[in-house]
Design a protein around this motif. Structure first.
Motif, PDB file in Angstrom:
ATOM      1  N   LEU A 145     -22.237  52.826  11.903  1.00 17.79           N
ATOM      2  CA  LEU A 145     -21.914  51.761  10.764  1.00 17.79           C
ATOM      3  C   LEU A 145     -21.594  52.500   9.557  1.00 17.79           C
ATOM      4  N   VAL A 146     -22.475  53.393   9.271  1.00 17.13           N
ATOM      5  CA  VAL A 146     -22.481  54.413   7.942  1.00 17.13           C
ATOM      6  C   VAL A 146     -21.412  55.240   7.810  1.00 17.13           C
ATOM      7  N   THR A 147     -20.992  55.894   9.010  1.00 20.05           N
ATOM      8  CA  THR A 147     -20.274  56.830   8.829  1.00 20.05           C
ATOM      9  C   THR A 147     -18.633  56.411   9.456  1.00 20.05           C
ATOM     10  N   GLN A 154     -16.840  49.573  12.910  1.00 17.38           N
ATOM     11  CA  GLN A 154     -17.956  48.860  12.207  1.00 17.38           C
ATOM     12  C   GLN A 154     -18.473  47.955  12.936  1.00 17.38           C
ATOM     13  N   ILE A 155     -17.815  47.038  13.741  1.00 17.17           N
ATOM     14  CA  ILE A 155     -18.110  46.012  14.678  1.00 17.17           C
ATOM     15  C   ILE A 155     -18.891  46.560  15.916  1.00 17.17           C
ATOM     16  N   VAL A 156     -18.245  47.713  16.093  1.00 13.50           N
ATOM     17  CA  VAL A 156     -18.810  48.654  17.460  1.00 13.50           C
ATOM     18  C   VAL A 156     -20.156  48.729  17.161  1.00 13.50           C
ATOM     19  N   GLY A 157     -20.435  49.460  15.903  1.00 13.32           N
ATOM     20  CA  GLY A 157     -21.641  49.925  15.299  1.00 13.32           C
ATOM     21  C   GLY A 157     -22.744  48.803  15.358  1.00 13.32           C
ATOM     22  N   LEU A 158     -22.300  47.653  14.781  1.00 11.91           N
ATOM     23  CA  LEU A 158     -23.310  46.593  14.752  1.00 11.91           C
ATOM     24  C   LEU A 158     -23.691  46.046  16.039  1.00 11.91           C
ATOM     25  N   LEU A 159     -22.512  46.158  17.121  1.00  7.47           N
ATOM     26  CA  LEU A 159     -22.857  45.696  18.637  1.00  7.47           C
ATOM     27  C   LEU A 159     -23.867  46.648  19.187  1.00  7.47           C
ATOM     28  N   LEU A 160     -23.675  47.997  18.944  1.00  9.01           N
ATOM     29  CA  LEU A 160     -24.679  48.902  19.435  1.00  9.01           C
ATOM     30  C   LEU A 160     -25.984  48.714  18.888  1.00  9.01           C
ATOM     31  N   VAL A 209      -7.073  48.297   7.929  1.00  7.76           N
ATOM     32  CA  VAL A 209      -8.394  47.977   8.095  1.00  7.76           C
ATOM     33  C   VAL A 209      -9.399  49.233   7.713  1.00  7.76           C
ATOM     34  N   ASP A 210      -9.147  49.622   6.595  1.00  8.50           N
ATOM     35  CA  ASP A 210     -10.061  50.747   6.262  1.00  8.50           C
ATOM     36  C   ASP A 210     -11.081  50.435   5.349  1.00  8.50           C
ATOM     37  N   LEU A 211     -12.309  50.269   5.595  1.00  4.14           N
ATOM     38  CA  LEU A 211     -13.356  49.571   4.815  1.00  4.14           C
ATOM     39  C   LEU A 211     -13.628  50.313   3.550  1.00  4.14           C
ATOM     40  N   ASP A 212     -13.126  51.646   3.575  1.00  5.11           N
ATOM     41  CA  ASP A 212     -13.490  52.402   2.379  1.00  5.11           C
ATOM     42  C   ASP A 212     -12.609  51.851   1.309  1.00  5.11           C
ATOM     43  N   GLN A 213     -11.396  51.376   1.618  1.00 11.68           N
ATOM     44  CA  GLN A 213     -10.509  51.040   0.507  1.00 11.68           C
ATOM     45  C   GLN A 213     -11.023  49.857  -0.185  1.00 11.68           C
ATOM     46  N   LEU A 214     -12.144  48.774   0.315  1.00 14.54           N
ATOM     47  CA  LEU A 214     -12.654  47.853  -0.152  1.00 14.54           C
ATOM     48  C   LEU A 214     -13.231  47.956  -1.501  1.00 14.54           C
TER      49      LEU A 214
ATOM     50  N   VAL B 648     -25.274  52.871  -8.915  1.00 16.53           N
ATOM     51  CA  VAL B 648     -25.743  53.395  -7.557  1.00 16.53           C
ATOM     52  C   VAL B 648     -24.812  52.705  -6.715  1.00 16.53           C
ATOM     53  N   PRO B 649     -24.698  51.286  -6.760  1.00 19.73           N
ATOM     54  CA  PRO B 649     -23.833  50.541  -6.027  1.00 19.73           C
ATOM     55  C   PRO B 649     -22.303  50.751  -6.419  1.00 19.73           C
ATOM     56  N   ASN B 650     -21.528  51.466  -5.736  1.00 21.21           N
ATOM     57  CA  ASN B 650     -20.158  51.858  -6.205  1.00 21.21           C
ATOM     58  C   ASN B 650     -19.087  51.038  -5.583  1.00 21.21           C
ATOM     59  N   GLY B 651     -19.468  50.093  -4.835  1.00 24.52           N
ATOM     60  CA  GLY B 651     -18.408  49.113  -4.042  1.00 24.52           C
ATOM     61  C   GLY B 651     -18.272  49.534  -2.458  1.00 24.52           C
ATOM     62  N   SER B 652     -18.701  50.802  -2.119  1.00 18.15           N
ATOM     63  CA  SER B 652     -18.455  51.496  -0.879  1.00 18.15           C
ATOM     64  C   SER B 652     -19.533  50.519   0.090  1.00 18.15           C
ATOM     65  N   VAL B 653     -19.076  50.149   0.986  1.00 18.62           N
ATOM     66  CA  VAL B 653     -19.727  49.557   1.820  1.00 18.62           C
ATOM     67  C   VAL B 653     -20.709  50.774   2.824  1.00 18.62           C
ATOM     68  N   HIS B 654     -20.014  51.863   2.936  1.00 20.98           N
ATOM     69  CA  HIS B 654     -20.657  52.950   3.677  1.00 20.98           C
ATOM     70  C   HIS B 654     -22.006  53.311   2.968  1.00 20.98           C
ATOM     71  N   ARG B 655     -21.882  53.074   1.578  1.00 20.84           N
ATOM     72  CA  ARG B 655     -22.730  53.610   0.889  1.00 20.84           C
ATOM     73  C   ARG B 655     -24.109  52.732   1.132  1.00 20.84           C
TER      74      ARG B 655
END
Lengths: 219, 672
Positions: A145-147, A154-160, A209-214, B648-655
């Motif tokens: 999920l984190v990486t 992400q869904i796969v991570g959650l299901l794991l 579908v890149d979460l980083d761009q959110l 600290v919360p910069n909008g990145s879900v991963h963070r």
């Protein structure tokens, strides 16, 4: 089925569950991820089935069926549909690269073994000694999920994470009440549906579908 | 019987909230008001039965609240608070019928008022930590929603709500921490279990619990320096809500201090109660000063609440200190006086806030400088507001006099105590009582004189009409109680004695003789307010007769009449009259170091000559000095911290996920 075979089978299936979790860190092809997830679901269902046969618990047998249906078939199929929409999509640049991820996974397994001592000491038995496998699966799932960047990963991570929790529950309590397992499975199914819709609409809106761009949505 | 009545009352309050939320606009106000009146009557009867018979009851239900269940009990101390709240609530419920016709309250407001009332009735009867905290938070949340009711019209309401929300939650957190600490170490979360095990608790633990809960309860009571929300929230809330807040909610802070300090912790150390006296003295003087300087009538009333809460705290603290040094009779007298003043304050402050609401309703403003001449236009409101003002100024024949006299007596007799610290504290208490008495009188002469007498200063005041009868009935109920308790305070004594006895950790002997007036048993001191009033009225009549009789034959026969409050001038205009600001000016000069008024005088001259001013503008504002010193740095630090934390919360879900992941792994490692 003798007690020895039963234990062997439980060890095997639990090992498969953790191995599948580690494999998700290794593979980048999203289709492969979904396949590994399906395998993990089947292994979990097999474990439940073995326990059900051993104890003769009908409720647990139904739970095994539910797990097979939800985690082995329905959820992977839903995910496969998302993956099919953009074929050839890969987890190209995870935040932590694959070799480092595998090393981290080894570390997480050690953490799980060290910290599960308290859980197993509650009721020491050959079965509960396997609980660290479930805990390690949870941690690896969280690590995914984190990486990982793609929504499907992400869904796969959650299901794991969810499968890991289920594994711990099976091993420690020798069977979750049917109602609880049904509720949890439905929850997960719902989450997957929501994430699928999210992924679809993300693609429609942002073209990826890149979460980083959110991050751009912040502020 | 009492239990059933009380539970029916709670049910009626809940039903009123439901009706307020569901009925169509026309009916909901009336429906909710009638049902909440019924709730108040039931609760009053239930509390009255406990107070008269002295038999407490308790009830427990495991179903309502998961895990802990709900424990309720009504002993005479709780019953006194329930009865007071019910009386103010009854007056307020009637008042809302007329008030709503003007202000058209929203569905939420209509539903929340009975819910607030219900929570106010619930808090004093809660007899376990869980029940108490649930009721306490319910009270905080419902009052917060009511406070936000007019946020669309006025930005100040939003600001006030923010202050209130922050302070009430900090207070609730402190109380929760204190009570949890107590419950963990006492081995049970019901009040009975805690009281039974208090002997095993260490002094340090008990002191920590007392300080934590004192912070929480003092902030709810509005004691300085935790008062900052009160002068904001009370003026901005709709008037029925202000009346409930000032007449019932702040009382519960006092209730908490008595319940935890005396009942649960059993008295404790002397310094606890000296701290309470100190809080009281500061609150009383600070509140009275700001009340005397305020030109906004509701702000004036809010500060006067701080003042009166201070006096009650002085009484409670004196009672605690005297009980610690073993003076049981004097302790009982002081607590009785404090509880009596609390009841009286609820009655007259409820009446005054409802009166202020009527002013605002009729004129559209609550700024005294824009009122005037209302006595002729709204005679009934003026009379009822006047009764409230006379009561709060502690004039003989009104209830404020009786309780302040009793408080003063208890403090003076407390000098017999042999602990020096206590004697000094009581001495300062007496001084505070004296100075606040004078300042309060000044404040209410201003409110009454500038607001109701003289000539109207604005068109709004000139076109004011008497308010709806239902509003007057609500105010009249409270005003009548003020007069009744003022003339015959003795009738309430048995009730107050039972409440005092169940409040104090040591069972006291009866401090007063039965009768219509007040007559101390342990020391010399007695007063018969009815006789004092009769004497005063007789003197007034005599003076009138003595002036009138010779006037028939003398030049005084040609006496002319002019506007009251107009210095006898004939061509009096509103511009020539004393305003609230100018009335307070001398006081402000005396206390300039405390009040720190912000004055701004701007004179623009005619272009040709600088000797002829064209326009003079004078702006004048009094800020809360304590707020600047104590709260500003805290708020600045918190906002700086908040700005830092926002990076600290910069909008990145991963963070965000990584935070959870790292925390989980760390906890596992630590546990392993």
């Amino acid at each position: 089925m003798s007690a020895g075979t039963e234990l062997d089978l439980v060890e095997l299936t639990a090992g498969v569950v953790l191995a599948c979790a580690v494999v998700t860190l290794w593979r980048r092809d999203l289709r492969a991820l979904v396949a590994v997830l399906a395998l993990q679901g089947v292994a979990l269902a097999a474990l439940a089935a073995v326990l059900a046969l051993h104890t003769g618990d009908v409720g647990l047998g139904v739970v095994a069926g539910v797990v097979l249906l939800a985690k082995g078939l329905v959820i992977p199929n839903l995910l496969a549909r998302v993956v099919r929409r953009d074929p050839g999509s890969r987890e190209t640049t995870p935040l932590v690269n694959v070799p480092a991820s595998l090393v981290a996974a080894a570390g997480l397994v050690i953490v799980a073994y060290l910290s599960a001592g308290r859980l197993t000491s509650l009721f020491p038995s050959p079965m509960t000694r396997l609980a660290p496998l479930g805990l390690a699966t949870v941690l690896v799932g969280f690590f995914v999920l984190v990486t990982r960047r793609k929504a499907v990963s992400q869904i796969v991570g959650l299901l794991l994470v969810d499968n890991g929790v289920a594994l711990v529950a099976f091993l420690l309590t020798a069977g979750v009440p049917l109602l609880v397992e049904l509720g949890a499975s439905l929850d997960v199914l719902l989450v997957v549906v929501v994430l699928q819709v999210l992924a679809t609409s993300m693609r429609a809106r942002f073209g990826h579908v890149d979460l980083d761009q959110l991050r751009e949505l912040h502020d | 019987m009492s239990e059933a009545a009380y539970l029916i009352g709670l049910g009626a309050a809940g039903a009123a909230a439901l009706l307020g939320a569901t009925l169509p606009a026309r009916r909901r106000v009336l429906g909710a008001a009638l049902l909440s009146s019924a709730a108040c009557v039931c609760a009053f009867l239930a509390a009255g039965q406990v107070l008269v018979s002295g038999h407490a009851w308790s009830a427990h239900s495991a179903e309502v609240l998961p895990l802990t269940g709900v424990s309720l009990s009504l002993d005479p101390l709780s019953a006194l608070f329930v009865a007071t709240t019910a009386l103010v609530g009854l007056a307020t419920s009637w008042y809302t019928i007329g008030y709503a016709a003007h202000s058209a309250p929203s569905r939420t407001a209509t539903a929340m008022l009975p819910a607030f009332l219900g929570s106010l009735l619930l808090v004093p009867t809660a007899s376990s930590v869980a029940t108490f905290m649930v009721a306490w938070e319910l009270m905080a949340l419902t009052s917060l929603l009511l406070l936000l009711n007019e946020h669309r019209q006025r930005d100040e309401a939003r600001d006030a709500a923010q202050w209130y929300a922050a302070m009430t939650h900090v207070g609730a957190a402190a109380i929760l921490l204190g009570l949890l600490l107590l419950a963990t170490h006492a081995g049970g979360q019901t009040f009975a279990a805690i009281a039974a095990h208090r002997g095993q608790l260490s002094v340090a633990l008990r002191s920590a619990v007392f300080v934590l809960t004192l912070v929480g309860f003092a902030s709810k009571a509005g004691a300085v320096p935790l008062h900052a929300w009160l002068p904001r929230a009370h003026p901005e809330a709709p008037s029925p809500v202000s009346a409930l807040m000032s007449g019932a909610m702040v009382n519960l802070g006092i209730y908490g201090i008595i319940r935890v300090g005396e009942d649960l912790l059993g008295g404790g150390a002397l310094w606890w109660w000296l701290a309470v006296v100190a809080l009281g003295v500061v609150s009383a003087i600070f509140g009275a000063l700001h009340a005397a300087a305020s030109a906004d009538v509701k702000r004036l009333l809010a500060y006067s609440t701080v003042d009166n809460i201070g006096l009650i705290l002085v009484g409670v603290g004196a009672a605690g200190a005297l009980a610690v040094s073993g003076e049981r009779l004097l302790a009982a007298l002081a607590l009785l006086a404090a509880l009596f003043h609390l009841v009286n304050h609820a009655l007259f402050k409820g009446c005054l806030f409802l009166g202020a609401g009527a002013l605002q309703h009729a004129t559209g403003t609550r700024d005294l400088d824009q009122l005037g001449g209302l006595a002729r236009r709204m005679p009934v409101t003026a009379a009822l507001f006047g009764i409230g003002a006379l009561s709060i100024s502690a004039l003989p024949g009104f209830n404020g006099f009786a309780s302040e006299w009793l408080l003063l007596e208890s403090l003076l007799h407390g000098f017999a105590d042999h602990t020096d610290a206590t004697v000094v504290a009581l001495l300062i208490g007496v001084a505070a009582l004296a100075i606040t008495g004078g300042l309060t009188a000044a404040a209410f002469v201003k409110a009454l004189g500038v607001g109701f007498l003289g000539q109207p200063r604005t068109a709004g005041a000139a076109s004011a009409r008497e308010v709806a009868p239902s509003m007057l009935v609500g105010m009249a109920l409270l005003a009548a109680s003020c007069i009744a308790l003022g003339i015959a305070p003795g009738v309430l004594l048995p009730v107050l004695e039972r409440a005092t006895a169940s409040g104090l950790a040591v069972r006291p002997p009866s401090p007063l003789r039965a009768g219509l007036g007040l007559d101390l048993t342990g020391a010399s001191g007695a007063i018969e307010p009815a006789l004092v009033l009769a004497g005063l009225l007789g003197a007034l009549v005599l003076a009138w007769v003595l002036v009138r009789l010779p006037a028939r034959r003398s030049a005084l026969r040609h006496a002319r009449t002019a506007e009251a409050w107009g210095c006898g001038r004939e061509l009096q205009t509103a511009r020539m009259e004393v305003t609230a600001t100018s009335f307070a000016e001398p006081l402000q000069r005396v206390f300039v170091d405390v009040l720190r008024p912000d004055r701004d005088l701007e004179v623009t001259h005619v272009a040709e000559s600088r000797f002829f001013p064209q326009a003079i503008s004078y702006q004048h504002r009094i800020d809360d000095g304590l707020e600047r010193v104590l709260y500003r740095p805290v708020i600045d630090a918190v906002s700086a911290w908040g700005r830092l934390a926002r990076r600290v919360p910069n909008g990145s879900v991963h963070r965000y996920l990584a935070f959870g992941f790292v925390a989980l792994v760390l906890i596992l490692v630590v546990l392993a």
